[in-house]
Design a protein around this motif. Structure first.
Motif, PDB file in Angstrom:
ATOM      1  N   LEU A 141       0.813  -1.209   0.000  1.00 34.70           N
ATOM      2  CA  LEU A 141       0.000   0.000   0.000  1.00 34.70           C
ATOM      3  C   LEU A 141       0.851   1.266   0.000  1.00 34.70           C
ATOM      4  O   LEU A 141       0.357   2.334  -0.295  1.00 34.70           O
ATOM      5  N   PHE A 143      -9.737  -0.600  -0.581  1.00 34.45           N
ATOM      6  CA  PHE A 143      -9.902   0.009  -1.903  1.00 34.45           C
ATOM      7  C   PHE A 143     -11.359   0.284  -2.248  1.00 34.45           C
ATOM      8  O   PHE A 143     -11.649   1.155  -3.067  1.00 34.45           O
ATOM      9  N   TRP A 188       2.000   2.607   2.684  1.00 34.00           N
ATOM     10  CA  TRP A 188       1.654   3.336   3.905  1.00 34.00           C
ATOM     11  C   TRP A 188       2.724   3.124   4.968  1.00 34.00           C
ATOM     12  O   TRP A 188       3.423   2.114   4.973  1.00 34.00           O
ATOM     13  N   GLU A 205      -7.085  -5.553   1.723  1.00 36.28           N
ATOM     14  CA  GLU A 205      -6.889  -4.571   0.650  1.00 36.28           C
ATOM     15  C   GLU A 205      -8.190  -4.299  -0.102  1.00 36.28           C
ATOM     16  O   GLU A 205      -8.474  -3.157  -0.443  1.00 36.28           O
TER      17      GLU A 205
END
Length: 158
Positions: free
Chosen positions: A1, A156, A3, A152
């Motif tokens: 990601l 998303f 992040w 995920e």
């Protein structure tokens, strides 16, 4: 990601780590300052527009409220919703599975201060997330790629 990642265990006080290493479960009083510090990290990252992942055993609803709203949530069991202390938008991922699977994973962990013997106290403390909390529950009986894909896909989807 892409992040930032934080492991909440890195932010326990030396006293908390010592207690756990000695097989003594943490109390709410031990955990609240730790959770407030974690909230401050999440708040700071949010102010900079940075999405983050925090690995954390936020076992009780109260603990999750502190992560969302900081010390303002202590005693209220409800996150703040408006004003200067607006609640952070956090998706809690509850990794759920049989005790034996989790115990086996803890047995394989090396160099961590929390002994596997404390697992029972964690399950005794656990209050699984429920509505209206923002959460998903993911089974630990799935493979790691399946777990990641499930998380995920929810992220998303927004």
């Amino acid at each position: 990601l892409g992040w930032k990642f934080y492991d909440a265990d890195d932010y326990h006080s030396p006293e908390n780590k010592k207690k756990m290493a000695e097989g003594i479960p943490l109390s709410d009083e031990d955990r609240i300052p730790w959770l407030c510090a974690l909230h401050d990290i999440l708040r700071r990252e949010d102010l900079f527009g940075q999405d983050v992942i925090l690995a954390c055993s936020a076992l009780k609803k109260t603990y999750r409220c502190v992560l969302v709203s900081g010390s303002f949530a202590i005693g209220s069991n409800q996150p703040e919703e408006a004003g200067e202390n607006e609640a952070l938008k956090i998706l809690f991922v509850h990794l759920d599975g049989p005790t034996d699977i989790i115990a086996a994973r803890l047995e394989k962990r090396r160099g961590h201060f929390m002994p596997p013997e404390l697992l029972k106290s964690q399950f005794d403390t656990l209050e699984p997330p429920s509505a209206p909390e923002n959460f998903i529950t993911v089974s630990l009986e799935k493979s790691l790629p399946e777990i990641v894909l499930e998380i995920e896909s929810v992220i998303f989807q927004g």
